[in-house]
Design a protein around this motif. Structure first.
Motif, PDB file in Angstrom:
ATOM      1  N   LYS A 118      10.798  -8.109  -1.671  1.00  0.00           N
ATOM      2  CA  LYS A 118      10.806  -7.694  -0.266  1.00  0.00           C
ATOM      3  C   LYS A 118      10.553  -6.194  -0.155  1.00  0.00           C
ATOM      4  N   ALA A 119      11.256  -5.451  -1.025  1.00  0.00           N
ATOM      5  CA  ALA A 119      11.146  -3.996  -0.953  1.00  0.00           C
ATOM      6  C   ALA A 119       9.710  -3.567  -1.183  1.00  0.00           C
ATOM      7  N   TYR A 120       9.040  -4.163  -2.173  1.00  0.00           N
ATOM      8  CA  TYR A 120       7.623  -3.840  -2.419  1.00  0.00           C
ATOM      9  C   TYR A 120       6.792  -4.134  -1.174  1.00  0.00           C
ATOM     10  N   THR A 121       7.035  -5.286  -0.564  1.00  0.00           N
ATOM     11  CA  THR A 121       6.240  -5.685   0.601  1.00  0.00           C
ATOM     12  C   THR A 121       6.284  -4.619   1.682  1.00  0.00           C
ATOM     13  N   TRP A 122       7.503  -4.095   1.927  1.00  0.00           N
ATOM     14  CA  TRP A 122       7.651  -3.128   3.031  1.00  0.00           C
ATOM     15  C   TRP A 122       6.892  -1.842   2.725  1.00  0.00           C
ATOM     16  N   VAL A 123       7.034  -1.340   1.489  1.00  0.00           N
ATOM     17  CA  VAL A 123       6.327  -0.091   1.160  1.00  0.00           C
ATOM     18  C   VAL A 123       4.821  -0.335   1.178  1.00  0.00           C
ATOM     19  N   ASP A 124       4.403  -1.423   0.612  1.00  0.00           N
ATOM     20  CA  ASP A 124       2.964  -1.697   0.534  1.00  0.00           C
ATOM     21  C   ASP A 124       2.349  -1.838   1.920  1.00  0.00           C
ATOM     22  N   ALA A 125       3.140  -2.357   2.870  1.00  0.00           N
ATOM     23  CA  ALA A 125       2.626  -2.468   4.246  1.00  0.00           C
ATOM     24  C   ALA A 125       2.281  -1.090   4.787  1.00  0.00           C
ATOM     25  N   VAL A 126       3.171  -0.142   4.519  1.00  0.00           N
ATOM     26  CA  VAL A 126       2.943   1.228   5.012  1.00  0.00           C
ATOM     27  C   VAL A 126       1.721   1.825   4.325  1.00  0.00           C
ATOM     28  N   ARG A 127       1.581   1.560   3.019  1.00  0.00           N
ATOM     29  CA  ARG A 127       0.453   2.114   2.265  1.00  0.00           C
ATOM     30  C   ARG A 127      -0.857   1.448   2.697  1.00  0.00           C
ATOM     31  N   ALA A 128      -0.798   0.150   2.891  1.00  0.00           N
ATOM     32  CA  ALA A 128      -2.017  -0.582   3.214  1.00  0.00           C
ATOM     33  C   ALA A 128      -2.579  -0.147   4.560  1.00  0.00           C
ATOM     34  N   ARG A 129      -1.727   0.237   5.446  1.00  0.00           N
ATOM     35  CA  ARG A 129      -2.200   0.633   6.774  1.00  0.00           C
ATOM     36  C   ARG A 129      -3.189   1.796   6.682  1.00  0.00           C
ATOM     37  N   VAL A 130      -3.037   2.644   5.669  1.00  0.00           N
ATOM     38  CA  VAL A 130      -3.985   3.754   5.521  1.00  0.00           C
ATOM     39  C   VAL A 130      -4.898   3.522   4.316  1.00  0.00           C
ATOM     40  N   GLY A 131      -4.978   2.278   3.858  1.00  0.00           N
ATOM     41  CA  GLY A 131      -5.964   1.943   2.842  1.00  0.00           C
ATOM     42  C   GLY A 131      -5.546   2.255   1.420  1.00  0.00           C
ATOM     43  N   LEU A 132      -4.252   2.483   1.204  1.00  0.00           N
ATOM     44  CA  LEU A 132      -3.798   2.771  -0.153  1.00  0.00           C
ATOM     45  C   LEU A 132      -3.475   1.459  -0.884  1.00  0.00           C
ATOM     46  N   CYS A 133      -3.633   1.497  -2.213  1.00  0.00           N
ATOM     47  CA  CYS A 133      -3.374   0.297  -2.988  1.00  0.00           C
ATOM     48  C   CYS A 133      -1.882  -0.010  -3.015  1.00  0.00           C
ATOM     49  N   PRO A 134      -1.487  -1.258  -3.284  1.00  0.00           N
ATOM     50  CA  PRO A 134      -0.063  -1.569  -3.405  1.00  0.00           C
ATOM     51  C   PRO A 134       0.553  -0.848  -4.603  1.00  0.00           C
ATOM     52  N   LEU A 135       1.875  -0.631  -4.531  1.00  0.00           N
ATOM     53  CA  LEU A 135       2.563   0.048  -5.622  1.00  0.00           C
ATOM     54  C   LEU A 135       2.405  -0.708  -6.946  1.00  0.00           C
ATOM     55  N   GLU A 136       2.369  -2.021  -6.822  1.00  0.00           N
ATOM     56  CA  GLU A 136       2.289  -2.832  -8.036  1.00  0.00           C
ATOM     57  C   GLU A 136       1.058  -2.484  -8.871  1.00  0.00           C
ATOM     58  N   GLU A 137      -0.029  -2.070  -8.201  1.00  0.00           N
ATOM     59  CA  GLU A 137      -1.231  -1.698  -8.951  1.00  0.00           C
ATOM     60  C   GLU A 137      -1.011  -0.439  -9.764  1.00  0.00           C
ATOM     61  N   LEU A 138      -0.183   0.465  -9.230  1.00  0.00           N
ATOM     62  CA  LEU A 138       0.073   1.713  -9.947  1.00  0.00           C
ATOM     63  C   LEU A 138       1.075   1.497 -11.078  1.00  0.00           C
ATOM     64  N   TYR A 139       1.940   0.517 -10.890  1.00  0.00           N
ATOM     65  CA  TYR A 139       2.976   0.223 -11.904  1.00  0.00           C
ATOM     66  C   TYR A 139       2.844  -1.243 -12.303  1.00  0.00           C
ATOM     67  N   PRO A 140       1.847  -1.583 -13.097  1.00  0.00           N
ATOM     68  CA  PRO A 140       1.635  -2.993 -13.436  1.00  0.00           C
ATOM     69  C   PRO A 140       2.841  -3.600 -14.162  1.00  0.00           C
ATOM     70  N   ASP A 141       3.620  -2.745 -14.841  1.00  0.00           N
ATOM     71  CA  ASP A 141       4.754  -3.292 -15.572  1.00  0.00           C
ATOM     72  C   ASP A 141       6.032  -3.324 -14.730  1.00  0.00           C
ATOM     73  N   GLY A 142       5.899  -3.113 -13.431  1.00  0.00           N
ATOM     74  CA  GLY A 142       7.083  -3.087 -12.587  1.00  0.00           C
ATOM     75  C   GLY A 142       7.706  -1.701 -12.576  1.00  0.00           C
ATOM     76  N   MET A 143       8.636  -1.487 -11.636  1.00  0.00           N
ATOM     77  CA  MET A 143       9.222  -0.163 -11.469  1.00  0.00           C
ATOM     78  C   MET A 143      10.717  -0.203 -11.684  1.00  0.00           C
ATOM     79  N   THR A 144      11.236   0.899 -12.247  1.00  0.00           N
ATOM     80  CA  THR A 144      12.688   1.018 -12.340  1.00  0.00           C
ATOM     81  C   THR A 144      13.204   1.417 -10.962  1.00  0.00           C
ATOM     82  N   GLN A 145      14.524   1.366 -10.840  1.00  0.00           N
ATOM     83  CA  GLN A 145      15.141   1.770  -9.570  1.00  0.00           C
ATOM     84  C   GLN A 145      14.735   3.196  -9.219  1.00  0.00           C
ATOM     85  N   GLU A 146      14.770   4.067 -10.240  1.00  0.00           N
ATOM     86  CA  GLU A 146      14.479   5.464  -9.979  1.00  0.00           C
ATOM     87  C   GLU A 146      13.019   5.686  -9.623  1.00  0.00           C
TER      88      GLU A 146
END
Lengths: 916, 631
Positions: free
Chosen positions: B507-535
């Protein structure tokens, strides 16, 4: 009127009047026993008073002039002369122990302006607590009680007097000519880091006067003022009567032409400055029955006042308009002016702006009816007293605009020859039609009603007098909630034993309509005691203590919560219109109360050498609370502005001293007098918010204490500026004032303003004088002065030269040396500047001056030719000078009036008076 | 006969007195209370329409972020000027950032022109009315004015006869929300504050002790909770700007996230003197859970009732597809236009466009500007990070232009050439970069040879573009201060989830990616293919907030609540750009340098700056306010 009151009239008052009228005739006329004014028969306190001779000495139009230095404790202050909607050109203010006293004329509150000197019989200054309590919510500031002349039981006496007054300016400013102005403007601009305004050729043109339209040199002051002003006055009085009917009547006509030049150039209107006044008084005393007496006073005052139809003070323009600004008229006859200065050509304003005219009518009437009820109870009487005043003013304007023109010039040199290249620009229009408008500009109605029961009795050596009085007063001025109303009920008892021991007591319950219902009334009690310790020499000691109030500063609705229009807020789509808001007008004052004075007075009166030497010394302590202030120490969490609150506290203490010596030896009569009043004031609480430094608090300092930055020099160069604490008021350049950093925080700001010099209220005010008479010849002189008073040179436009396109005066240049790099060590003033310069021109130690002075208020000589020489009447010829000179530190201007106002004048008077 | 005459005279005189009309004795002689010059409480609450005017006044005093005459915050400067985003070079006597913050001379004893230059001035000179109804300028903040008018409405609303109960309840809820916003504003700047629970009258005892941080947070949350059920999820277009349930739930989430952040929610106090008035004084994981619950609450409503959505880009030229400028316009619509679908709380005090000149005045000749540090955080247009080791001084290192590239598809025309943006479109909307056009189609004066001679030193190379906008035509609509936008709610939700669950969920990824996608930025998952830590996710969120909310008063509070000491202490950089020609430069050479003026914080950082000082003047009124730690 309430039914209860009606019954009171029907069943009590009317029968009593009838019984009284049927009572036996008395030997003495009742008229002799009734005095108007402060008629409560109190004997303990000594109240300085003077008779009509005071007003014979001072021929000035405003009677307040006669009071200069005459009473210890009473300060007559010159205000600012304004020649505008108010007809009085010189506004004098009276201050009794630091406050504006109420003036009673025959017991009714009225303005001093309404009176003529020739109709005054006596003036008494009441400054003790018992007298103040008698006037309740109007008494705290002290009382000046004036009575007017009345008829006598004698044949008709007529006096006729003609008087001429010639005014000359007292210390008028002298402004710089065009060349001096141009030269100094260049200097100022160079010190401001700006390019010169005039090049050498232009300066020469200003000097030579060769191009009077492009490079003019106008003495504006001389164009507006003539070298004198004058007035004519004719006065008649009629006095006489018999035992039961007496009258005094006076007629006075005054025509005053001021220092302004005649200005009439257009036959459609009259733009001359003048003031014509007609005053009539009739005082009638009648014994209606043996036990019923009536006194009726009627005054009518008509005034016509005229000037050019310009707004504001022309003096303000004269103090600021450079001589090189523009010519009076251009070559083509159009008035001079520029886009920079606008339509302010003083000559055009005087002559071609139309006419402003006021007609003022005042009718002031009062009536006292006394019924003696001695047949019921010895010494009992009742009074009914009504006063009605009407003041109305009509205005008419004839409005006209004028055209003005500017010659925009530049110079060009060709060989030795100078050429002026100029272009004429026109502004405004020349009205073809004069516009007339008129309106009723002021309406005031004052109404006062009083009823009183008096009882006075002698028991052997005991004298007892007691009064029960009711007063109500309303003062209605046109406009919403402008009226003022008060109501009082009071009782007083005066007792004396053999005129040696005196006790007076008053209790007054007094209310003001400014306060909310239920909180309107307050108690004001007072007591005074006195004893005569010795009769030869005469020594009397007296003391009083009590309270009084003042609602002068209050206004309606301060206690009421109400809502006014607030800011709008924009709901809705783009560009939607705003929803209007409603905001509270302020948090209602819950502390609202009339200002309260609690005062203790201690004094002594002594007469030595068979009463030739008279001394009166008096000291007082006064605490004033419930002063209306705007507190700034209230929490912001309230979220709203506060109305003013009655929370301020101040204390006053003072000593009044007067000494007089008078002696008569055959035809010789001479006397000297001196009196002085010392006053110490202190702010105890003024609601000031927390201050980070102790010295920023006002509490503990004098009322009207001056504060400012301490000047420690003038910056000599940029390096000195860089190495000094930063001054935050604006750009600082070499030649500007350098201030002390009082809190060592490296910044000069408002926190560095400290207490300095004294107060605007003088510590000591005094008067002294002498007279000498031999047969018909009389010579007299009166001096008045004050010390311990601080004035501010920034009140004088002369001390902010060239600022805001202003001019510069020779008066200033002759007295001061301004800073410039080549005369830095001689400088008494900061550099010249054409900018606003908030760094220099703000309250600081350079501008404050000791405002002490001694002025010669009157110098007169008169000679009376006795009746036996003239057969018909006696005649007095008099020559008087008023305000002839002043000793002071200011020298360039009247120390009491530094601002750009109608000039201070010294006046020479010639009068001839016939007593038939 | 004589006696009869006497009797008649006296009788006439007596009758004259009796007949006198204006003669009233007793208290009536002082007449009735004078006519009031304004409305009274009774008339004001006679109808709901009139009562609404009281409510409008509460709205009017809500905090406003545009530079305006409504307050003197920062002495007429931006809050952004004290973050690492922006450097002010406004040399006026009353400028807050330069005189108080950069120099480190902010104190609780300000006087003169410095007063009112603070980011937040609690209380301050209450001015009193004098006879002319004028007073000195009020330099303190207006939050307690909102509280007062809200209470006036709440206390008197029930007096309104025949009011529709549902509508009345809604209006009362609006009043509570105005109050909640005012307290939230105070909480974020000064911590716990006195909670005033009625409209104060003057003669009551002035005893308003300071409430603790916790009490203040709880109070704000309770106001939101009380208001939410009575408010509609959204209002009609005609009522736009009024408080909604979305505003109530959004504000609650914002405040819960703020309070749960480590500066305030920690076992280590942020400052040695920190107390229960300035923080919680302990750590409690439940605070993040509460935030997560609030996030769920908002999202559930959004799912049911819809209405709010991110403004999406529309291709201005269908043949060319969606270009960077189209994203930029969608982003602009979101923050700038009244009635945008992402406005959750919108403040509109004025229809005047004069804010625009004020914003230009702040920077124009003064050479203020955005920091290179911030600019470098904007990724490339596709969302990949801008290289940290980018060598500005070596033209070879940037084959691709750092801001624009020549492109036939571009819509920035310089001379004959067309250029296209190469970075996150939001960069261009926030700051004017070298080569771009600035207000009214002028060349941005942010490269050296384009500056006019009267430009002052200190420019960073980046001028503020947000709210200023490029063209006159862009500013035809009246402004509003969009205090809260849907993207912030989304990012707050993501943050609450990440902190409460100790790591990002889908869910958390979805919300951030929505904000990024609105200005044409790639989803966070593309930048961190191995997933992200909390930090990593937390930092990505903070970064996203920096990119999305420039000049929207978000960054300052992020720096404060997360204790981003590095953001305070890293010296800010500028970019010196030299164009290839004076006008319409098409290429630039760059050097970097230290932005002027330096900040005392670089060398003398103190966590006292997290909260504003309380003016001693206010504390010394003695009603219960206390000083903040370190001041």
């Amino acid at each position: 009127m309430y039914p209860k009151m009606k019954r009171l009239y029907k069943y009590i008052v009317l029968p009593l009047l009838l019984i009284g009228s049927a009572a036996l005739a008395q030997e003495k006329s009742m008229l002799d026993s009734i005095s108007l004014g402060n008629a409560f028969g109190m004997g303990a306190n000594i109240n300085p008073s003077a008779g009509s001779e005071l007003f014979d000495k001072s021929p000035e139009t405003d009677i307040t002039n006669a009071l200069y230095g005459q009473f210890s404790g009473l300060l007559v202050k010159t205000g600012s002369s304004v020649y505008d909607s108010n007809q009085s050109k010189l506004k004098l203010a009276l201050r009794l122990h630091g406050h504006s006293p109420i003036i009673l004329v025959d017991g009714i509150p009225r303005d001093a302006d309404d009176l003529l000197g020739l109709e005054i019989a006596s003036v008494t200054v009441l400054k003790d607590a018992a007298a103040a309590a008698l006037y309740g919510v109007k008494g705290a500031n002290g009382v000046i009680s004036i009575t007017t002349k009345r008829g006598t039981d004698s044949r008709l006496k007529v006096t006729a007097k003609y008087q001429y007054g010639l005014q000359k300016m007292f210390r008028a400013p002298e402004f710089a000519d065009a060349y001096t102005y141009g030269f100094l403007v260049n200097e100022a601009r160079s010190l401001d880091g700006l390019p010169a305004k005039y090049n050498d050729a232009e300066l020469f043109a200003l000097y030579s006067g060769q191009y009077p339209y492009a490079y003019p040199n106008v003495d504006w002051w001389g164009e507006v003022f003539r070298d004198h002003g004058d007035n004519h006055r004719a006065q008649f009085t009629f006095q006489g009567g018999n035992k039961n009917f007496r009258y005094f009547a006076a007629v006075d006509y005054l025509k005053e032409d001021f220092l302004y030049k005649k200005a009439n150039t257009d036959d459609r209107y009259n733009a001359n400055h003048y003031d014509n006044r007609l005053a009539i008084r009739a005082n009638v005393d009648v014994n209606i029955t043996e036990s019923t007496a009536m006194k009726v006073n009627v005054m009518a005052r008509l005034a016509e006042f005229n000037k050019g139809n310009y707004s504001g003070r022309i003096e303000k323009t004269l103090y600021s308009l450079p001589s090189a600004a523009f010519p009076i008229k251009q070559a083509d006859g159009v008035y001079g002016g520029t886009s920079l200065y606008g339509a302010i050509n003083p000559v055009a304003q005087m002559r071609d702006s139309g006419q402003k005219q006021y007609g003022q009518t005042k009718v002031l009437a009062d009536m006292l009816l006394r019924q003696d009820l001695g047949m019921l109870l010895e010494g009992l009487s009742v009074d009914a007293n009504v006063a009605f005043d009407y003041i109305g003013r009509l205005s008419e304007d004839a409005t006209k605009e004028y055209r003005y023109s500017e010659l925009v010039s530049t110079t060009a040199a060709q060989g030795d020859q100078m050429y002026i290249l100029s272009e004429q620009k026109y502004y405004g229009i020349d009205s073809k039609v004069v516009d007339f408008s008129h309106w009723f500009s002021n309406l005031q109605m004052k109404f006062e009603l009083r009823g009183r029961v008096n009882w006075a009795r002698d028991f052997n050596k005991n004298h007892l007098e007691t009064h029960l009085a009711y007063r109500q007063r309303s003062w209605i001025i046109s406009g919403r909630n402008e009226s003022s109303k008060t109501q009082e009920i009071l009782g007083s008892i005066s007792y004396n034993w053999n005129k040696r021991v005196f006790v007076d007591a008053v209790v007054n319950r007094s209310g003001s309509a400014y306060l909310p219902a239920g909180k309107r009334f307050n108690w004001y009690p007072a007591i005074s005691v006195a004893g005569i310790i010795s009769t030869e020499p005469f020594i009397k000691a007296y003391a009083s203590a009590g309270m009084a109030g003042s609602d002068d500063d209050l206004e309606h609705e301060l206690w009421r919560e109400n809502y006014v229009s607030g800011k709008g807020y924009y709901f809705g789509p783009k560009g939607g219109s705003s929803s209007s808001g409603r905001a509270e007008s302020g948090i209602a004052s819950t502390s609202l109360a009339p200002e309260r004075s609690s005062k203790v007075t201690l004094g002594t009166e002594m007469k030595f050498f068979k009463e030739r030497l008279a001394i009166n010394a008096e000291g007082f302590l006064e605490k004033r609370d419930n002063i209306l202030i705007s507190p700034s120490n209230v929490s912001e969490v309230i979220g709203l502005d506060l109305n003013e609150q009655s929370l301020g506290v101040q204390s006053y203490k003072g000593v009044d001293l007067s000494v007089a010596w008078n002696e008569q030896k055959g035809d010789f009569d001479y006397g000297v007098y001196a009196n002085g009043g010392w006053l110490w004031t202190k702010v105890i609480d003024d609601g000031q918010a927390f201050q980070p430094y102790e010295y920023l608090y006002h509490a503990g300092n004098a009322v009207g204490q001056k504060y400012g930055l301490e000047v420690i020099g003038i910056f000599q160069n940029q390096m000195e500026i860089n190495n000094s604490p930063r001054q935050t008021f604006g750009e600082v350049r070499p030649g500007d004032l350098k201030y002390r950093d009082q809190n060592d925080d490296g910044v000069i700001d408002k926190q560095d303003r400290v207490k300095m010099f004294g107060s605007s209220t003088p510590r000591l005010q005094f008067g002294f004088g002498l007279h000498f008479a031999w047969k018909g010849l009389k010579v007299y002189a009166d001096f008045q002065g004050m010390t311990g008073v601080t004035i501010d040179l920034l009140d004088s436009p002369l001390y902010q030269p060239l600022v805001s396109n202003g001019t510069i005066s020779k008066t200033f240049m002759n007295r001061e040396i301004t800073w410039a790099p080549d005369r830095a060590d001689l400088a008494t003033m900061p550099r010249l500047t054409t900018q606003e310069n908030p760094n220099n021109y703000q309250a600081n130690s350079l501008w404050y001056r000791d405002g002490s002075f001694i002025k010669l208020r009157n110098l007169g000589i008169s000679y009376t030719i006795p009746k036996k020489a003239l057969k018909l009447c006696d005649a007095t010829v008099s020559l008087t000078g008023t305000n002839l000179f002043s000793f002071d530190n200011i020298r360039f201007a009247d120390p009491e009036q530094l601002g750009a106002y109608y000039p201070s004048t010294r006046v020479y008077w010639v009068g001839v008076k016939f007593n038939f | 006969m004589k006696k009869l005459y006497q009797i008649l005279t006296i009788a006439l005189l007596g009758a004259g007195l009796v007949a006198c009309e204006s003669l009233k004795l007793g208290d009536a002689g002082l007449s009735k209370a004078p006519e009031t010059s304004g409305a009274t409480l009774d008339t004001l609450f006679a109808t709901l329409k009139d009562a609404d005017k009281v409510l409008a006044t509460a709205y009017y005093y809500l905090p406003y972020g545009l530079v305006s005459d409504f307050d003197s915050k920062m002495g007429g400067d931006f809050l952004e000027s004290i973050t690492d985003h922006f450097i002010s070079n406004k040399h006026s006597d009353d400028d807050g950032p330069n005189n108080l913050y950069y120099s480190g001379s902010l104190s609780s004893n300000l006087t003169g022109s410095y007063r009112g230059g603070e980011a937040y001035r609690f209380g301050g000179g209450t001015w009193s009315k004098n006879k002319n109804n004028t007073g000195s300028l009020k330099l303190g903040e207006k939050d307690y004015i909102v509280v007062r008018y809200a209470w006036l409405f709440l206390e008197n609303a029930d007096r309104i006869p025949d009011a529709d109960p549902a509508l009345l309840a809604q209006k009362k809820a609006e009043a509570k929300m105005c109050m909640a916003i005012a307290y939230a504003n105070m909480l974020r700047y000064v911590g716990g504050v006195p909670i005033v629970d009625h409209s104060i009258i003057f003669n009551e005892e002035m005893n308003f002790p300071r409430n603790t941080f916790k009490e203040t947070v709880d109070y704000i949350v309770s106001l939101c909770d009380q208001a939410a059920p009575d408010l509609p999820w959204y209002v009609s277009a005609n009522e736009d700007g009024r408080m909604t349930r979305a505003a109530a739930l959004g504000l609650k989430l914002r405040i819960l996230c703020f309070a749960a952040s480590p500066t305030f929610n920690s076992n280590t106090k942020f400052h040695p003197e920190a107390d229960e008035y300035s923080c919680y004084t302990n750590y409690d994981a439940a605070r993040w859970q509460a935030a997560k619950k609030a996030a769920d609450e908002f999202m559930a409503q959004l799912l049911s009732y819809g209405h709010y959505s991110l403004e999406q880009a529309v291709a201005s030229d269908a043949t060319k597809g969606i270009r960077p400028r189209d994203y930029r316009l969608a982003y602009r619509k979101g923050y700038f236009e009244r009635g945008s679908s992402e406005a959750i709380i919108s403040i509109r005090k004025s229809n005047s466009g004069d804010y625009h000149d004020k914003h230009i005045d702040v920077q124009d000749d003064y050479g203020s500007g955005g920091s290179l540090n911030w600019v470098n955080k904007f990724p490339w247009a596709d969302g990949t990070p801008f290289p940290e080791d980018f060598d500005w001084e070596d033209p070879k290192s940037w084959e691709e232009q750092p801001f624009f590239k020549k492109s036939a598809d571009g819509d920035l025309q310089v001379g004959d050439a067309l250029f296209m943006e190469t970075r996150d479109p939001r960069l261009y909307e926030n700051l004017c970069v070298p080569g771009d056009v600035w207000k009214n189609n002028q060349v941005g004066p942010n490269y050296i040879n384009a500056k006019s001679p009267n430009f002052q030193e200190g420019g960073t190379g980046f001028l503020m573009m947000k709210f200023v906008l490029q063209q006159e035509a862009d500013r035809t609509t009246p402004p509003h201060w969009c205090m809260m936008r849907l993207p912030e709610v989304l990012l707050n939700c993501a943050e609450a989830y990440n902190e409460a669950d100790s790591g990002p969920s889908e869910k958390a990824y979805t919300w951030v990616d929505a904000v990024r996608a609105r200005v044409g930025l790639c989803p966070l998952e593309e930048l961190y293919p191995d997933g992200m830590t909390q930090e990593e996710f937390r930092n990505a969120l903070l970064l996203e907030r920096e990119l999305e909310f420039g000049f929207e008063e978000v960054r300052w509070f992020d720096m404060v609540r997360w204790g981003l000491v590095e953001a305070f202490t890293t010296p800010l950089k500028k970019l010196v750009a030299v164009g290839n020609k004076q006008n319409n430069a098409t290429s630039f050479t760059y050097t970097t340098g230290d932005a002027y003026p330096p900040r005392q914080w670089y060398t003398k950082w103190d966590t006292k700056w997290y909260l504003s000082p309380i003016p001693s003047m206010e504390i010394n009124k003695g009603y219960g306010m206390t000083q903040n730690p370190g001041w």
